[in-house]
Design an enzyme around this catalytic site. Structure first.
Site, PDB file in Angstrom:
ATOM      1  N   ASP A 299      59.312  32.274  63.108  1.00 36.58           N
ATOM      2  CA  ASP A 299      60.373  31.803  63.752  1.00 36.58           C
ATOM      3  C   ASP A 299      61.105  32.799  64.423  1.00 36.58           C
ATOM      4  OD1 ASP A 299      59.220  29.270  63.508  1.00 36.58           O
ATOM      5  OD2 ASP A 299      60.732  28.758  61.856  1.00 36.58           O
TER       6      ASP A 299
ATOM      7  N   HIS B 285      50.081  51.251  45.262  1.00 40.87           N
ATOM      8  CA  HIS B 285      49.825  51.231  46.627  1.00 40.87           C
ATOM      9  C   HIS B 285      51.104  51.446  47.422  1.00 40.87           C
ATOM     10  CE1 HIS B 285      48.060  49.298  50.442  1.00 40.87           C
ATOM     11  NE2 HIS B 285      47.156  50.510  50.405  1.00 40.87           N
TER      12      HIS B 285
ATOM     13  N   LYS C 208      50.855  46.022  58.314  1.00 45.12           N
ATOM     14  CA  LYS C 208      51.322  45.042  57.062  1.00 45.12           C
ATOM     15  C   LYS C 208      52.618  44.370  57.530  1.00 45.12           C
ATOM     16  CE  LYS C 208      48.865  48.472  54.631  1.00 45.12           C
ATOM     17  NZ  LYS C 208      47.747  48.359  55.159  1.00 45.12           N
TER      18      LYS C 208
ATOM     19  N   HIS D 170      46.587  49.686  60.646  1.00 45.25           N
ATOM     20  CA  HIS D 170      46.747  49.853  59.284  1.00 45.25           C
ATOM     21  C   HIS D 170      47.921  49.125  58.739  1.00 45.25           C
ATOM     22  CE1 HIS D 170      47.762  52.148  55.735  1.00 45.25           C
ATOM     23  NE2 HIS D 170      46.292  51.933  55.329  1.00 45.25           N
TER      24      HIS D 170
ATOM     25  N   LYS E 133      54.694  52.451  49.187  1.00 43.98           N
ATOM     26  CA  LYS E 133      55.214  53.377  50.113  1.00 43.98           C
ATOM     27  C   LYS E 133      56.564  53.368  50.302  1.00 43.98           C
ATOM     28  CE  LYS E 133      50.517  52.988  51.398  1.00 43.98           C
ATOM     29  NZ  LYS E 133      49.885  51.796  51.233  1.00 43.98           N
TER      30      LYS E 133
ATOM     31  N   ASP F 207      69.286  60.055  48.466  1.00 37.91           N
ATOM     32  CA  ASP F 207      70.839  59.962  48.074  1.00 37.91           C
ATOM     33  C   ASP F 207      71.310  58.846  47.481  1.00 37.91           C
ATOM     34  OD1 ASP F 207      70.782  62.813  48.132  1.00 37.91           O
ATOM     35  OD2 ASP F 207      71.702  63.130  50.248  1.00 37.91           O
TER      36      ASP F 207
END
Length: 410
Positions: free
Chosen positions: A303, A117, A298, A296, A119, A124
Site C-alpha cells: 500500500d 546473515h 531484499k 541481490h 548486515k 556512536d
C-alpha cells in the site's frame, strides 16, 4: 543472560534509501571513520578486495580516534581473510569475531547451515545502517556484468537505540558475559531525539524464540494490503502460507508484483523460483525478472506506508535457518520513494513473465513436480527445525595472531 527478545515500534525516525555499493559504501565508510565513541558492525561477507580494504581503513581510523570497534563476520561467508589483513585490524584495537568458524574438508567449506546473515552497523549509538549489502567489490557497477543490485537504509532517531541494544546482546552471546553486557548497555542512549516522522521496528530471525518474525511481518502486510504489494527478492522460494497470502491478495484485486532474478548468480535460484510461476501467475500475481545483472535485494512495500529493507531472503535458508535482520518502516514518503525506485527497475531493467511464456504442456513429470513443490513449501518450516542446531561459536581474533574460542548460543 537472556537475549534481547522483544521488538518494539519506535516513532520519530528518518530513513534514507541507499541503492547499491555506490550509495552505501561511501556513506557508511564516512560515518565509521568519523566515529568517536563506538562502532558495531555485523556482516555475512567481508572480502579482502578494494571494498574490504576501504572498510578496514575506516575501522582503523575510528579505533585510532578512540572509538570501541566491534566487528563480527560469518565464518562461511568470509573464509579467506589473510593473517596480514586481520592483524592490520586487531593490532589497532579493533575487536574482530568470526561467527561459527570451521576448518575446510578437502578444500570445501562445510559449515553451511544456520549462518549469521545480518548486515548491521551502528555508529556512536546515533546512526544505524540496515540492509542486504555485503562488503565486497561485486556490489559496485565497475565489477562488471556480475555486479549486484541491492539496497540498504541509513537510519536516525529512536530506533537506533533499539538496534544498538540488539547488537550488544548479539555480541554478548558469543561469550562476553553479563558484566561486559551491563557495562556496554549503560552506553545505549534512550533519549535519542526525533529526526523524522517514520514509525519503525527492527525485526530479527534466530533459531530460538524469534524463528518466524520476519515472515510474519511479510504475511501481515500482504494479508492487509488493499492496493498494492511489490516484493523484490533475490532468492525466492517461500513457504506455502506466504504463497497463499500472495495469491489471495491478487484474487481480491491487490496489484501484487514480484521482482526476481532473471540473471541469477546461481542457476538453481531461478530454477527454484520458476517452479512457482504457474501457481502465482494463474492467481493474478505479476512477475518481473530483472535481467541487467544479478538481483541481490531484499525489499518490499505494501500500500502507501509499509516497507521493509534488510538481509532476509524469502527462501528456506533465510526463513528457517539463518540469523537475519530487517527494518520494517511505516512512512508514506519512504514508501513512495522505494516504490519509485522499484518501478524504475521494472520499467527499465526487467522482463515481465506472462503465462504464455511458460511451458503449458501437461505431463506426468509436471504433475509430480507440482505435488512435490506444494508439499515442500507447505512443510519446510517444520522440518527445517530438525536440522543441526548446535551452539555455534565465535572465534575472537587476537592482535598477536592467536585466537580464542568463545561458546554461546547463536
Amino acid at each position: 543472560m537472556s537475549l534481547f527478545r522483544r521488538a518494539y515500534w519506535a516513532g520519530g525516525n528518518q530513513f534514507r534509501l541507499l541503492e547499491n555499493g555506490e550509495d552505501f559504501f561511501s556513506r557508511v565508510f564516512e560515518c565509521i571513520a568519523a566515529a568517536r565513541r563506538e562502532v558495531l558492525l555485523q556482516t555475512f561477507i567481508l572480502f579482502e578486495d578494494k571494498v574490504g580494504l576501504a572498510l578496514r581503513d575506516a575501522l582503523v581510523r575510528a579505533a585510532r580516534n578512540g572509538a570501541q570497534v566491534d566487528v563480527m563476520v560469518d565464518g562461511y561467508g568470509s573464509p579467506d581473510l589473510s593473517d596480514a589483513f586481520l592483524h592490520s585490524l586487531t593490532s589497532q584495537g579493533v575487536r574482530l569475531r568470526v561467527f561459527d568458524p570451521a576448518p575446510r574438508l578437502f578444500g570445501q567449506r562445510v559449515n553451511l547451515l544456520r549462518r549469521m546473515h545480518r548486515k548491521l552497523v551502528v555508529v556512536d549509538g546515533e546512526r544505524a545502517f540496515v540492509g542486504g549489502i555485503n562488503y565486497s567489490a561485486d556490489h559496485l557497477a565497475d565489477f562488471g556484468p556480475e555486479a549486484k543490485q541491492d539496497y540498504a537504509v541509513e537510519a536516525t532517531g529512536p530506533l537506533v537505540g533499539h538496534i544498538h541494544r540488539f547488537m550488544l546482546h548479539a555480541i554478548a552471546h558469543t561469550g562476553e558475559g553479563r558484566a561486559w553486557l551491563r557495562r556496554r548497555l549503560a552506553t545505549v542512549r534512550t533519549d535519542l531525539p526525533a529526526t523524522g516522522s517514520a514509525q519503525a521496528v527492527l525485526v530479527t530471525r534466530d533459531n530460538h524464540r524469534r524463528t518466524t518474525d520476519i515472515e510474519r511481518h511479510y504475511r501481515a502486510a500482504i494479508r492487509t494490503a488493499r492496493e498494492r504489494v511489490v516484493i523484490a527478492n533475490a532468492y525466492f522460494f517461500p513457504g506455502y502460507r506466504l504463497i497463499q497470502d500472495m495469491r489471495r491478495a491478487a484474487r481480491r484485486g491487490v496489484d501484487v508484483r514480484l521482482i526476481l532474478q532473471g540473471k541469477p548468480d546461481m542457476p538453481i535460484v531461478k530454477t527454484a523460483a520458476s517452479l512457482l510461476y504457474h501457481h502465482l501467475l494463474h492467481a493474478g500475481v505479476r512477475i518481473y525478472e530483472y535481467r541487467e545483472r544479478p538481483l541481490h535485494g531484499k525489499v518490499a512495500l505494501a500500500d502507501r506506508e509499509w516497507s521493509t529493507v534488510g538481509s532476509s531472503n524469502l527462501d528456506p535458508l533465510s526463513l528457517s535457518l539463518n540469523l537475519e535482520a530487517n527494518v520494517v518502516i511505516r512512512d508514506r514518503a519512504f514508501n513512495e520513494h522505494l516504490h519509485a525506485r522499484l518501478e524504475h527497475l521494472m520499467r527499465h531493467g526487467c522482463q515481465r513473465i506472462q503465462a504464455r511464456d511458460l511451458d503449458t504442456a501437461w505431463s506426468g513429470w509436471r504433475l509430480v513436480r507440482s505435488f512435490l513443490v506444494f508439499h515442500i513449501l507447505r512443510w519446510y518450516p517444520s522440518w527445517a527445525g530438525w536440522l543441526p542446531r548446535s551452539s555455534q561459536r565465535a572465534r575472537t581474533v587476537q592482535a598477536a595472531g592467536a585466537a580464542t574460542d568463545e561458546a554461546g548460543p547463536a
